[in-house]
Motif scaffolding. Structure first.
Motif, PDB file in Angstrom:
ATOM      1  N   GLU A 254      -0.352   4.983   2.154  1.00 19.26           N
ATOM      2  CA  GLU A 254      -0.327   6.123   2.050  1.00 19.26           C
ATOM      3  C   GLU A 254       0.402   7.142   3.015  1.00 19.26           C
ATOM      4  O   GLU A 254       0.948   8.127   2.294  1.00 19.26           O
ATOM      5  CB  GLU A 254      -1.463   5.988   0.654  1.00 19.26           C
ATOM      6  N   VAL A 255      -0.521   6.718   3.596  1.00 22.88           N
ATOM      7  CA  VAL A 255      -0.910   8.088   4.840  1.00 22.88           C
ATOM      8  C   VAL A 255       0.390   7.718   5.843  1.00 22.88           C
ATOM      9  O   VAL A 255       1.401   9.023   6.349  1.00 22.88           O
ATOM     10  CB  VAL A 255      -2.201   7.955   5.472  1.00 22.88           C
ATOM     11  N   LEU A 256       0.280   6.575   6.475  1.00 24.06           N
ATOM     12  CA  LEU A 256       1.687   6.688   7.372  1.00 24.06           C
ATOM     13  C   LEU A 256       3.103   6.419   7.212  1.00 24.06           C
ATOM     14  O   LEU A 256       3.614   7.246   8.007  1.00 24.06           O
ATOM     15  CB  LEU A 256       1.038   5.128   8.461  1.00 24.06           C
ATOM     16  N   ARG A 257       3.014   5.279   5.948  1.00 25.82           N
ATOM     17  CA  ARG A 257       4.379   5.629   6.089  1.00 25.82           C
ATOM     18  C   ARG A 257       4.987   6.856   5.392  1.00 25.82           C
ATOM     19  O   ARG A 257       5.949   7.065   5.572  1.00 25.82           O
ATOM     20  CB  ARG A 257       4.232   4.136   4.857  1.00 25.82           C
ATOM     21  N   SER A 258       3.985   8.081   4.043  1.00 26.98           N
ATOM     22  CA  SER A 258       4.566   8.824   3.856  1.00 26.98           C
ATOM     23  C   SER A 258       4.700   9.952   5.605  1.00 26.98           C
ATOM     24  O   SER A 258       6.414  10.635   4.680  1.00 26.98           O
ATOM     25  CB  SER A 258       3.670   9.561   3.064  1.00 26.98           C
ATOM     26  N   ASP A 259       3.806   9.775   6.040  1.00 24.74           N
ATOM     27  CA  ASP A 259       4.118  10.716   7.197  1.00 24.74           C
ATOM     28  C   ASP A 259       5.855  10.661   8.398  1.00 24.74           C
ATOM     29  O   ASP A 259       6.065  11.455   8.446  1.00 24.74           O
ATOM     30  CB  ASP A 259       3.234  10.947   8.120  1.00 24.74           C
ATOM     31  N   LEU A 260       5.840   9.029   8.566  1.00 24.93           N
ATOM     32  CA  LEU A 260       7.124   8.820   8.731  1.00 24.93           C
ATOM     33  C   LEU A 260       8.589   9.261   7.871  1.00 24.93           C
ATOM     34  O   LEU A 260       9.212  10.060   8.473  1.00 24.93           O
ATOM     35  CB  LEU A 260       7.264   6.763   9.227  1.00 24.93           C
TER      36      LEU A 260
END
Length: 157
Positions: free
Chosen positions: A24-30
């Motif tokens: 939810e956080v890291l992949r969306s930020d990427l």
């Protein structure tokens, strides 16, 4: 026995939290950083196309014949008598009238600035990928899984 079951439930909850953080956080930020970098690459491409057009204008005769889009894919032929001055989009919907040499200098500065920005975005994406990898390694250690062989590893994104 209840302490062992409680520890396993707590471990499963921690694993689930870390997996949610990755997804939810890291992949969306990427994904956001990569999309932003792609849009900047698109702007650089447009500026380089403009640069090529200006250079062709400098080599051409004084009159320019072109097709102008009136909207809804309706084109009319137009002739530009004086192509020595052009309007260049400088950002935020503003256009500045420049001569061809000024426009070429502006394009060179703008593309170098955008290239530096893409390099920063690439560094940011590499950092996010490293964070994803680090959290995944932590999950692997929490779950007691063995490390994947090098041949089976793949990029995070």
């Amino acid at each position: 026995m209840s302490v062992d079951a409680n520890a396993n439930a707590n471990l499963d909850q921690k694993v689930l939290q870390y997996e949610n953080f990755i997804n939810e956080v890291l992949r969306s930020d990427l994904q956001k950083v990569l999309q932003q970098r792609d849009s900047v690459y698109e702007k650089i491409s447009q500026y380089l196309q403009l640069k090529n057009s200006i250079q062709r204008l400098q080599d051409a005769t004084s009159h320019l014949k072109t097709d102008v889009d009136l909207g809804c894919n309706f084109f009319v032929q137009a002739e530009v008598e004086d192509s020595s001055r052009i309007f260049v989009a400088v950002g935020y919907g503003f256009f500045v009238e420049m001569n061809q040499d000024e426009a070429l200098r502006f394009i060179d500065k703008k593309t170098s600035q955008l290239t530096a920005f893409t390099e920063q975005l690439s560094r940011d994406s590499a950092e996010i990928k490293a964070n994803i990898r680090m959290v995944m390694e932590g999950l692997r250690e929490l779950q007691g899984l063995s490390d994947l062989p090098e041949s089976r590893r793949r990029d995070v994104f």
